[in-house]
Design a protein around this motif. Structure first.
Motif, PDB file in Angstrom:
ATOM      1  N   ILE A 172       0.851  -1.204   0.000  1.00  0.00           N
ATOM      2  CA  ILE A 172       0.000   0.000   0.000  1.00  0.00           C
ATOM      3  C   ILE A 172       0.884   1.250   0.000  1.00  0.00           C
ATOM      4  CG2 ILE A 172      -1.647   1.336   1.393  1.00  0.00           C
ATOM      5  CD1 ILE A 172      -3.225  -1.229   1.747  1.00  0.00           C
ATOM      6  N   ALA A 173       1.974   1.230   0.777  1.00  0.00           N
ATOM      7  CA  ALA A 173       2.904   2.366   0.760  1.00  0.00           C
ATOM      8  C   ALA A 173       3.468   2.526  -0.657  1.00  0.00           C
ATOM      9  CB  ALA A 173       4.029   2.143   1.765  1.00  0.00           C
ATOM     10  N   ALA A 174       3.828   1.403  -1.280  1.00  0.00           N
ATOM     11  CA  ALA A 174       4.448   1.475  -2.613  1.00  0.00           C
ATOM     12  C   ALA A 174       3.490   2.023  -3.671  1.00  0.00           C
ATOM     13  CB  ALA A 174       4.945   0.083  -3.024  1.00  0.00           C
ATOM     14  N   CYS A 175       2.196   1.744  -3.522  1.00  0.00           N
ATOM     15  CA  CYS A 175       1.235   2.176  -4.551  1.00  0.00           C
ATOM     16  C   CYS A 175       0.642   3.551  -4.236  1.00  0.00           C
ATOM     17  CB  CYS A 175       0.104   1.157  -4.691  1.00  0.00           C
ATOM     18  SG  CYS A 175       0.700  -0.477  -5.109  1.00  0.00           S
ATOM     19  N   LEU A 176       0.466   3.839  -2.951  1.00  0.00           N
ATOM     20  CA  LEU A 176      -0.123   5.141  -2.599  1.00  0.00           C
ATOM     21  C   LEU A 176       0.944   6.228  -2.594  1.00  0.00           C
ATOM     22  CD1 LEU A 176      -2.646   4.524   0.348  1.00  0.00           C
ATOM     23  CD2 LEU A 176      -3.133   4.692  -2.063  1.00  0.00           C
ATOM     24  N   VAL A 177       2.043   5.984  -1.875  1.00  0.00           N
ATOM     25  CA  VAL A 177       3.009   7.063  -1.651  1.00  0.00           C
ATOM     26  C   VAL A 177       4.237   6.973  -2.563  1.00  0.00           C
ATOM     27  CG1 VAL A 177       3.612   8.540   0.276  1.00  0.00           C
ATOM     28  CG2 VAL A 177       2.589   6.367   0.771  1.00  0.00           C
ATOM     29  N   GLY A 178       4.492   5.822  -3.127  1.00  0.00           N
ATOM     30  CA  GLY A 178       5.625   5.739  -4.056  1.00  0.00           C
ATOM     31  C   GLY A 178       6.490   4.526  -3.780  1.00  0.00           C
ATOM     32  N   GLU A 179       6.979   3.939  -4.859  1.00  0.00           N
ATOM     33  CA  GLU A 179       7.731   2.689  -4.769  1.00  0.00           C
ATOM     34  C   GLU A 179       8.946   2.807  -3.839  1.00  0.00           C
ATOM     35  OE1 GLU A 179       8.037   1.319  -8.777  1.00  0.00           O
ATOM     36  OE2 GLU A 179       8.198  -0.755  -8.084  1.00  0.00           O
ATOM     37  N   GLU A 180       9.554   4.001  -3.830  1.00  0.00           N
ATOM     38  CA  GLU A 180      10.778   4.161  -3.043  1.00  0.00           C
ATOM     39  C   GLU A 180      10.528   3.999  -1.545  1.00  0.00           C
ATOM     40  OE1 GLU A 180       9.013   6.485  -4.775  1.00  0.00           O
ATOM     41  OE2 GLU A 180      10.027   8.412  -4.648  1.00  0.00           O
ATOM     42  N   PHE A 181       9.225   4.040  -1.138  1.00  0.00           N
ATOM     43  CA  PHE A 181       8.936   3.964   0.294  1.00  0.00           C
ATOM     44  C   PHE A 181       8.688   2.547   0.802  1.00  0.00           C
ATOM     45  CE2 PHE A 181       7.683   8.462  -0.385  1.00  0.00           C
ATOM     46  CZ  PHE A 181       8.598   8.996   0.499  1.00  0.00           C
ATOM     47  N   SER A 182       8.645   1.578  -0.117  1.00  0.00           N
ATOM     48  CA  SER A 182       8.213   0.251   0.327  1.00  0.00           C
ATOM     49  C   SER A 182       9.179  -0.378   1.329  1.00  0.00           C
ATOM     50  CB  SER A 182       8.005  -0.669  -0.866  1.00  0.00           C
ATOM     51  OG  SER A 182       9.244  -0.958  -1.436  1.00  0.00           O
ATOM     52  N   ASP A 183      10.458   0.034   1.331  1.00  0.00           N
ATOM     53  CA  ASP A 183      11.334  -0.526   2.369  1.00  0.00           C
ATOM     54  C   ASP A 183      11.809   0.537   3.357  1.00  0.00           C
ATOM     55  OD1 ASP A 183      12.868   0.627   0.497  1.00  0.00           O
ATOM     56  OD2 ASP A 183      13.942  -1.197  -0.109  1.00  0.00           O
ATOM     57  N   ASP A 184      11.039   1.621   3.451  1.00  0.00           N
ATOM     58  CA  ASP A 184      11.328   2.631   4.468  1.00  0.00           C
ATOM     59  C   ASP A 184      10.562   2.207   5.739  1.00  0.00           C
ATOM     60  OD1 ASP A 184      10.934   4.859   6.186  1.00  0.00           O
ATOM     61  OD2 ASP A 184      11.519   6.191   4.551  1.00  0.00           O
ATOM     62  N   LYS A 185      11.297   1.666   6.708  1.00  0.00           N
ATOM     63  CA  LYS A 185      10.660   1.039   7.882  1.00  0.00           C
ATOM     64  C   LYS A 185       9.763   2.018   8.635  1.00  0.00           C
ATOM     65  CE  LYS A 185      12.724  -3.214   8.880  1.00  0.00           C
ATOM     66  NZ  LYS A 185      13.521  -3.454   7.695  1.00  0.00           N
ATOM     67  N   GLU A 186      10.240   3.261   8.788  1.00  0.00           N
ATOM     68  CA  GLU A 186       9.458   4.222   9.575  1.00  0.00           C
ATOM     69  C   GLU A 186       8.132   4.532   8.874  1.00  0.00           C
ATOM     70  OE1 GLU A 186      10.137   8.419  11.972  1.00  0.00           O
ATOM     71  OE2 GLU A 186      11.258   8.071  10.137  1.00  0.00           O
ATOM     72  N   LEU A 187       8.190   4.726   7.553  1.00  0.00           N
ATOM     73  CA  LEU A 187       6.957   5.042   6.837  1.00  0.00           C
ATOM     74  C   LEU A 187       6.012   3.837   6.814  1.00  0.00           C
ATOM     75  CD1 LEU A 187       5.817   7.503   4.882  1.00  0.00           C
ATOM     76  CD2 LEU A 187       5.743   5.536   3.394  1.00  0.00           C
ATOM     77  N   VAL A 188       6.574   2.649   6.559  1.00  0.00           N
ATOM     78  CA  VAL A 188       5.725   1.453   6.504  1.00  0.00           C
ATOM     79  C   VAL A 188       5.044   1.232   7.863  1.00  0.00           C
ATOM     80  CG1 VAL A 188       5.745  -1.077   6.256  1.00  0.00           C
ATOM     81  CG2 VAL A 188       6.961   0.342   4.607  1.00  0.00           C
ATOM     82  N   ASN A 189       5.778   1.485   8.931  1.00  0.00           N
ATOM     83  CA  ASN A 189       5.200   1.375  10.276  1.00  0.00           C
ATOM     84  C   ASN A 189       4.015   2.314  10.463  1.00  0.00           C
ATOM     85  OD1 ASN A 189       6.586  -0.474  11.869  1.00  0.00           O
ATOM     86  ND2 ASN A 189       6.553   1.052  13.532  1.00  0.00           N
ATOM     87  N   THR A 190       4.188   3.537   9.996  1.00  0.00           N
ATOM     88  CA  THR A 190       3.107   4.520  10.092  1.00  0.00           C
ATOM     89  C   THR A 190       1.909   4.093   9.250  1.00  0.00           C
ATOM     90  OG1 THR A 190       4.072   6.570  10.854  1.00  0.00           O
ATOM     91  CG2 THR A 190       2.646   6.779   8.989  1.00  0.00           C
ATOM     92  N   VAL A 191       2.182   3.633   8.038  1.00  0.00           N
ATOM     93  CA  VAL A 191       1.088   3.182   7.169  1.00  0.00           C
ATOM     94  C   VAL A 191       0.361   2.008   7.842  1.00  0.00           C
ATOM     95  CG1 VAL A 191       0.558   2.118   4.931  1.00  0.00           C
ATOM     96  CG2 VAL A 191       2.186   4.012   5.057  1.00  0.00           C
ATOM     97  N   ALA A 192       1.137   1.122   8.477  1.00  0.00           N
ATOM     98  CA  ALA A 192       0.538  -0.071   9.092  1.00  0.00           C
ATOM     99  C   ALA A 192      -0.368   0.284  10.270  1.00  0.00           C
ATOM    100  CB  ALA A 192       1.641  -1.022   9.550  1.00  0.00           C
ATOM    101  N   TYR A 193       0.076   1.221  11.101  1.00  0.00           N
ATOM    102  CA  TYR A 193      -0.623   1.398  12.376  1.00  0.00           C
ATOM    103  C   TYR A 193      -1.446   2.676  12.506  1.00  0.00           C
ATOM    104  CZ  TYR A 193       2.166  -2.635  13.472  1.00  0.00           C
ATOM    105  OH  TYR A 193       2.709  -3.884  13.427  1.00  0.00           O
ATOM    106  N   ALA A 194      -1.386   3.569  11.503  1.00  0.00           N
ATOM    107  CA  ALA A 194      -2.156   4.825  11.608  1.00  0.00           C
ATOM    108  C   ALA A 194      -3.638   4.535  11.818  1.00  0.00           C
ATOM    109  CB  ALA A 194      -1.954   5.681  10.365  1.00  0.00           C
ATOM    110  N   THR A 195      -4.175   3.543  11.107  1.00  0.00           N
ATOM    111  CA  THR A 195      -5.611   3.294  11.230  1.00  0.00           C
ATOM    112  C   THR A 195      -5.961   2.579  12.521  1.00  0.00           C
ATOM    113  OG1 THR A 195      -5.430   2.711   8.918  1.00  0.00           O
ATOM    114  CG2 THR A 195      -7.604   2.558   9.909  1.00  0.00           C
ATOM    115  N   SER A 196      -5.145   1.581  12.894  1.00  0.00           N
ATOM    116  CA  SER A 196      -5.573   0.791  14.058  1.00  0.00           C
ATOM    117  C   SER A 196      -5.586   1.663  15.312  1.00  0.00           C
ATOM    118  CB  SER A 196      -4.734  -0.456  14.243  1.00  0.00           C
ATOM    119  OG  SER A 196      -3.383  -0.147  14.176  1.00  0.00           O
ATOM    120  N   ASP A 197      -4.766   2.725  15.327  1.00  0.00           N
ATOM    121  CA  ASP A 197      -4.817   3.632  16.475  1.00  0.00           C
ATOM    122  C   ASP A 197      -6.143   4.384  16.522  1.00  0.00           C
ATOM    123  OD1 ASP A 197      -2.317   2.820  17.018  1.00  0.00           O
ATOM    124  OD2 ASP A 197      -1.283   4.665  16.458  1.00  0.00           O
ATOM    125  N   LEU A 198      -6.809   4.440  15.379  1.00  0.00           N
ATOM    126  CA  LEU A 198      -8.080   5.184  15.328  1.00  0.00           C
ATOM    127  C   LEU A 198      -9.318   4.306  15.469  1.00  0.00           C
ATOM    128  CD1 LEU A 198      -7.534   7.819  12.566  1.00  0.00           C
ATOM    129  CD2 LEU A 198      -8.429   8.248  14.820  1.00  0.00           C
TER     130      LEU A 198
END
Ligand code: HEM
Length: 492
Positions: A172-198
């Motif tokens: 989802i990070a790679a398709c929404l925000v850009g391929e270069e982010f797919s192995d950016d751990k900090e961004l992937v973490n945010t993408v993973a948990y932003a919703t569950s916190d809500l």
């Protein structure tokens, strides 16, 4: 303390205004039956929340297609399989957005005006769901990387939703925000948990509505100011995407032959920029809303599918054989096309059956907009009435679903529409104007993940017990029970 004082003041204002409003002339409508209740104010609240499934079933058996309950201080009308399309199709008479924002005022959390994110669904539908072939390889590549990293040689996964959110977040990070982010751990973490916190905000019982129907929403907005789970995620996204956005805008301005990357970030830049400048806060909020809609839903239904796979070993052979057939046909190709994934009709039917049985019991609240609405059976509901759909009843109705509708029959949908197709007997992705615009993408991502997992792992539970989604009030959530994934010897 400050919060309590503000709430009390708000409560007093609402009580006075509601008394004044009650003075207004009432219309003489032919309303659906309001089921009798014992206790004033409390009405049906406890019966409804304690065991929604049982209570709604009892009410439907006694009162049929349409009835009203008094829950958390307001009258709610519940419709079943005959009338629900009228709610979804009468856009001028019912609004999903207003009703949803009562329990989850997303724009207000973000200090944005109403309907601020209205263009987003169309962007997702057009540039993600309808452009799947551009993303197929990226989705499979990032899924495989994530699964290999997080499950690897096999694992007992406790609290599996956390792991599957991280897996799903990468494509989802790679398709929404850009391929270069797919192995950016900090961004992937945010993408993973932003919703569950809500998610707790979404299922928070609206106790304050006993005082006034609008008080719950005001409480959520106030509470959000003190505990804002988005803040940290928002900062990460803004910090990460800002330099990329600047770079892309610069290239768009200076390089006539610039070929922009294919992702949703680029489409948002094109929509929101003017004269090659952009309000990065607005862009960040758009990205957050897209993530909010995409990640928790997709991870939940991938996990529900894996629990069902483990629950019913008798169906595993046919599913595995289909995956092996597709693997064989790959013939040296590194990745499958979207059409290849669509050939997995057994897997699609299995996924659709999981969705059918694991969606919430009652959902898709709508609010009546005009002075009143008259259903085709003659019953009428007044303006501002909440109307809910009895989804489980529709998904477990013999006439609509065929024989033994309560049973899990993974191949029930073979020869029928694919899971991402919305139709009268299948509304897991909603129905009509607000049907999920990301559904084709989600179905493709989930099937790609299941294909790889089924081929490479034996999937089971810690013991022989079957595991089903947990129920809270009318909602179903993925189970926290552990999953065992044992790596097979045949790495593919
Ligand atoms: C299995 C996964 C998914 C399920 C079951 C699902 C289900 C739904 C449902 C039921 C709705 C209607 C609104 C609601 O009741 O909340 C919805 C709306 C929406 N979904 Fe999904 N969704 C999934 C995945 C995705 C993905 C991957 C994306 C984006 C990439 C997405 C984007 C959206 C958006 C933007 C809306 C709002 C539509 C509108 O307001 O018109 N969804 N989804």
């Amino acid at each position: 303390m400050n919060l309590i004082v503000q709430l009390v003041i708000l409560g007093i204002i609402f009580i006075i205004s509601s008394k004044l409003l009650r003075g207004k002339q009432q219309l003489n409508l032919n309303e659906p039956p309001l089921i009798p209740y014992k206790y004033p104010i409390i009405g049906h609240t406890f019966d409804y929340y304690r065991d929604t499934e049982k209570f709604i079933k009892k009410c439907s058996e006694e009162y049929g297609e349409i009835f009203s309950l008094y829950v958390f201080g307001k009258v709610i009308t519940f419709v079943g399989k005959e009338l629900y399309p009228e709610v979804f199709k009468s856009h001028k008479d019912f609004d999903f957005d207003i009703a949803f924002k009562e329990k989850f005022p997303l724009e207000r959390f973000m200090n944005r005006p109403d309907k601020f994110f209205a263009p987003l669904p169309k962007i997702i539908f057009t540039f993600l769901s309808q452009s799947l072939s551009s993303y197929a390889e990226r989705v499979q590549k990032t899924l495989i990387e994530a699964i290999d990293e997080l499950i690897g040689d096999g694992k007992v996964i406790q609290n599996p939703l956390n792991t599957f959110q991280l897996i799903i977040a990468r494509p989802i990070a790679a398709c929404l925000v850009g391929e270069e982010f797919s192995d950016d751990k900090e961004l992937v973490n945010t993408v993973a948990y932003a919703t569950s916190d809500l998610v707790p905000y979404l299922s928070f019982p609206p106790f304050l509505s006993f005082i006034h129907p609008l008080l719950h929403k005001e409480f959520l907005v106030l509470y959000f100011q003190f505990y804002n789970p988005f803040k940290v995620h928002r900062d990460v996204i803004k910090r990460k995407v800002s330099p990329i956005v600047e770079r892309r805008l610069h290239s768009m301005k200076t390089n006539k032959s610039y070929v922009p990357p294919v992702d949703i970030l680029q489409k948002l830049i094109e929509l929101l920029s003017q004269d090659y400048t952009i309000d990065i806060d607005v862009l960040t909020d758009y990205v957050i809303v897209a993530i909010f809609a995409a990640v928790h839903t997709t991870s939940t239904f991938l996990l529900n599918s894996l629990h069902q796979y483990a629950n019913y070993p008798q169906f595993q052979k046919e599913l595995l054989e289909e995956q092996e057939r597709l693997l064989k046909s790959k013939n040296g190709k590194t990745y499958y096309t979207t059409e290849d994934i669509d050939k997995l009709v057994y897997l699609d039917s299995f996924f659709k059956e999981t969705l059918r049985l694991s969606t919430s019991i009652v959902y898709f609240e709508h609010m009546t907009l005009n002075s009143h609405f008259t259903f085709s059976n003659g019953y009428q509901v007044p303006k501002d009435r909440f109307v809910y759909i009895r989804v489980q009843e529709i998904h477990r109705d013999e006439e609509l679903q065929g024989q033994n509708p309560k049973e899990f029959n993974p191949f029930r949908h073979l020869g029928k529409s694919l899971a991402a197709h919305v139709e009268k007997n299948f509304i897991a992705f909603s129905f009509g104007k607000h049907a999920c615009p990301g559904r084709y993408f989600a179905a493709n991502e989930i099937k790609s993940a299941l294909h790889y997992l089924i081929l490479n792992y034996n999937i089971k539970h810690l013991d022989d017990k079957k595991v089903y989604p947990k129920i809270k009030g009318p909602f179903r959530f993925a189970s926290d029970e552990g999953l065992v994934l044992e790596r097979k010897g045949n790495n593919v």
